[in-house]
Scaffold this motif. Structure first.
Motif, PDB file in Angstrom:
ATOM      1  N   GLY A 188       0.812  -1.202   0.000  1.00 45.90           N
ATOM      2  CA  GLY A 188       0.000   0.000   0.000  1.00 45.90           C
ATOM      3  C   GLY A 188       0.849   1.258   0.000  1.00 45.90           C
ATOM      4  O   GLY A 188       2.060   1.229  -0.261  1.00 45.90           O
ATOM      5  N   PRO A 189       0.252   2.396   0.308  1.00 45.51           N
ATOM      6  CA  PRO A 189       0.955   3.676   0.244  1.00 45.51           C
ATOM      7  C   PRO A 189       2.019   3.806   1.326  1.00 45.51           C
ATOM      8  O   PRO A 189       1.993   3.095   2.334  1.00 45.51           O
ATOM      9  N   ALA A 194       5.422  11.110   4.685  1.00 42.07           N
ATOM     10  CA  ALA A 194       6.218  11.326   3.473  1.00 42.07           C
ATOM     11  C   ALA A 194       5.382  11.832   2.306  1.00 42.07           C
ATOM     12  O   ALA A 194       5.928  12.146   1.245  1.00 42.07           O
ATOM     13  N   TRP A 195       4.072  11.942   2.481  1.00 45.24           N
ATOM     14  CA  TRP A 195       3.207  12.265   1.356  1.00 45.24           C
ATOM     15  C   TRP A 195       3.422  13.678   0.828  1.00 45.24           C
ATOM     16  O   TRP A 195       3.340  13.920  -0.368  1.00 45.24           O
ATOM     17  N   PRO A 235       1.967  15.547  -3.115  1.00 44.50           N
ATOM     18  CA  PRO A 235       1.246  16.608  -2.394  1.00 44.50           C
ATOM     19  C   PRO A 235      -0.269  16.543  -2.577  1.00 44.50           C
ATOM     20  O   PRO A 235      -1.011  16.845  -1.630  1.00 44.50           O
ATOM     21  N   GLU A 236      -0.733  16.175  -3.764  1.00 46.18           N
ATOM     22  CA  GLU A 236      -2.176  16.100  -3.990  1.00 46.18           C
ATOM     23  C   GLU A 236      -2.808  15.028  -3.105  1.00 46.18           C
ATOM     24  O   GLU A 236      -3.888  15.217  -2.542  1.00 46.18           O
ATOM     25  N   ALA A 237      -2.123  13.886  -2.974  1.00 50.63           N
ATOM     26  CA  ALA A 237      -2.625  12.827  -2.101  1.00 50.63           C
ATOM     27  C   ALA A 237      -2.635  13.285  -0.652  1.00 50.63           C
ATOM     28  O   ALA A 237      -3.558  12.960   0.113  1.00 50.63           O
ATOM     29  N   ALA A 238      -1.614  14.046  -0.261  1.00 52.77           N
ATOM     30  CA  ALA A 238      -1.556  14.566   1.114  1.00 52.77           C
ATOM     31  C   ALA A 238      -2.757  15.478   1.390  1.00 52.77           C
ATOM     32  O   ALA A 238      -3.349  15.434   2.480  1.00 52.77           O
ATOM     33  N   TRP A 243      -4.493   7.994  -1.451  1.00 52.62           N
ATOM     34  CA  TRP A 243      -3.258   7.812  -2.232  1.00 52.62           C
ATOM     35  C   TRP A 243      -3.565   7.468  -3.692  1.00 52.62           C
ATOM     36  O   TRP A 243      -2.930   7.971  -4.604  1.00 52.62           O
ATOM     37  N   GLU A 244      -4.559   6.616  -3.885  1.00 52.01           N
ATOM     38  CA  GLU A 244      -4.901   6.187  -5.242  1.00 52.01           C
ATOM     39  C   GLU A 244      -6.422   6.157  -5.407  1.00 52.01           C
ATOM     40  O   GLU A 244      -7.045   5.100  -5.319  1.00 52.01           O
TER      41      GLU A 244
END
Length: 414
Positions: free
Chosen positions: A326-327, A332-333, A338-341, A376-377
């Motif tokens: 997984g992520p 660390a995101w 950055p968009e996932a964060a 994340w996805e």
């Protein structure tokens, strides 16, 4: 104001002492341990003659044994009384499973006991988990003793919870403790169930209980040796390789002897051997950590493991970063994605608000890992339906999906 008045004003009124709740006691004489075929046959007949759901518990020896097998099983049913069954005395307990005849099981923290019960042939068809129900009610404490005090006003001692239940014969105080764990489980179930109904959460609980019927234990770790306490002290891939080799050697020994690994060789000793590996067997024998009889008995195994770790080819050495499914960790995101964060931050905010609205712990509203995976996805096209499908594919229950799919879809598409 006089000096006496000043002193009186400065004095703090003592906290009122809460009276201790009366202790839960056995209502019937302590039953004998069932450890013969004849006694098991009689127990099965009595359980079948009883009525209503069946309270169960199991005692393991986690701090003493490698296996998670049950060393005592407690059963109680209305009209049948309590039964203490020694599963070690039998090849299987399938006759007991037959006696249960599809009736509801009542367990506390079911995931702790379901696997060891299945190991002896006991499989639920319906169940009620008092701990999980307590979580859905957002009670501040959901341990068995806390629930017994909350609902029944009785104190339940837990002094033998970490005992070595593989001991034979089991001491009488331990057996009393074990019998008390199912003494009021049926009454507790009914009171908690009434609260679930009043809170409009009974259907949610039913879905949660249904999902437990498919529980197969926690997912197997790909690199379990990385759970070695203090692993960060092993600097570099070579030291990690030595840790892995010693850990695996210890695990084989512990499994063969059915002893908890830490009693064979503590994690701290593994780290010491890996960070300052001895040059030869005599040097190993002289190390302080080898003075104890336990580690010293397997001196050659430790030295062979160290030798293997020192001679591994470069491509055979473990990486310095733990392999994870997984992520990556959320910290660390911000750098990696950055968009996932941003999605994760919005998702967490939404989940927190929903949990407060529905009076639930956030982790019971939806697994934090599912939110991380989705942030994340996310689906290629974010919508209520695609988010619901993604959550469903990862094991979310329908009641959870109904509450979070829409708000998460709105948050992720904004």
């Amino acid at each position: 104001m006089t000096s006496d008045e000043n002193m009186a004003a400065d004095e703090v009124a003592p906290e009122p002492v809460q009276p201790e709740a009366p202790r839960l006691e056995l209502r019937d004489p302590l039953p004998p341990v069932v450890d013969t075929e004849a006694a098991l046959e009689d127990t099965c007949a009595r359980i079948m003659a009883g009525t209503g759901p069946i309270a169960l518990d199991a005692e393991r020896a986690s701090g003493y044994r490698y296996s998670q097998r049950a060393y005592l099983i407690q059963v109680r049913r209305e009209g049948s009384g309590t039964h203490l069954i020694d599963p070690i005395a039998f090849d299987s307990l399938v006759p007991l499973d037959t006696a249960f005849d599809g009736n509801e099981w009542i367990l506390h923290a079911a995931t702790q006991d379901l696997m060891c019960l299945a190991e002896v042939g006991l499989y639920p068809e319906k169940l009620f988990d008092t701990e999980l129900a307590g979580r859905l009610l957002n009670l501040p404490r959901v341990g068995l003793a806390a629930l017994v005090e909350h609902y029944l006003g009785l104190s339940l001692a837990k002094e033998f919870s970490a005992a070595d239940w593989s001991t034979r014969p089991l001491p009488e105080p331990w057996l009393v403790y074990a019998a008390l764990d199912v003494e009021v489980l049926i009454e507790l179930r009914d009171l908690i169930d009434a609260d679930l109904i009043a809170a409009g959460k009974r259907e949610w609980a039913a879905e949660e209980f249904e999902s437990l019927l498919l529980f197969q234990g926690p997912p197997e770790r790909k690199e379990p040796w990385r759970r070695t306490s203090g692993l960060h002290k092993a600097r570099g891939r070579r030291a990690l390789g030595i840790v892995r080799e010693i850990w695996q050697a210890r695990d084989r020994i512990a499994a063969d002897r059915d002893t908890t690994p830490g009693r064979i060789l503590p994690d701290a000793s593994i780290l010491e051997l890996a960070t300052t590996p001895p040059q030869d067997l005599n040097a190993l024998k002289g190390m302080r950590i080898m003075r104890n009889r336990g580690p010293r008995r397997f001196m050659s195994e430790w030295f062979d493991a160290i030798e293997r770790g020192l001679t591994l080819d470069e491509h055979e050495l473990p990486t310095t970063n733990q392999r994870i499914d997984g992520p990556p960790p959320p910290r660390a995101w911000a750098d990696k994605n950055p968009e996932a964060a941003e999605r994760l931050a919005r998702g967490r905010e939404i989940v927190t608000e929903l949990a407060e609205t529905h009076d639930l712990p956030t982790e019971n509203l939806i697994s934090p890992q599912l939110v991380r995976n989705l942030a994340w996805e996310p689906p290629a096209e974010v919508s209520v339906d695609t988010v619901a499908d993604a959550l469903r594919d990862q094991g979310a229950r329908e009641w959870q999906i109904g509450l979070v799919a829409g708000p998460l879809a709105d948050a992720f598409s904004s």
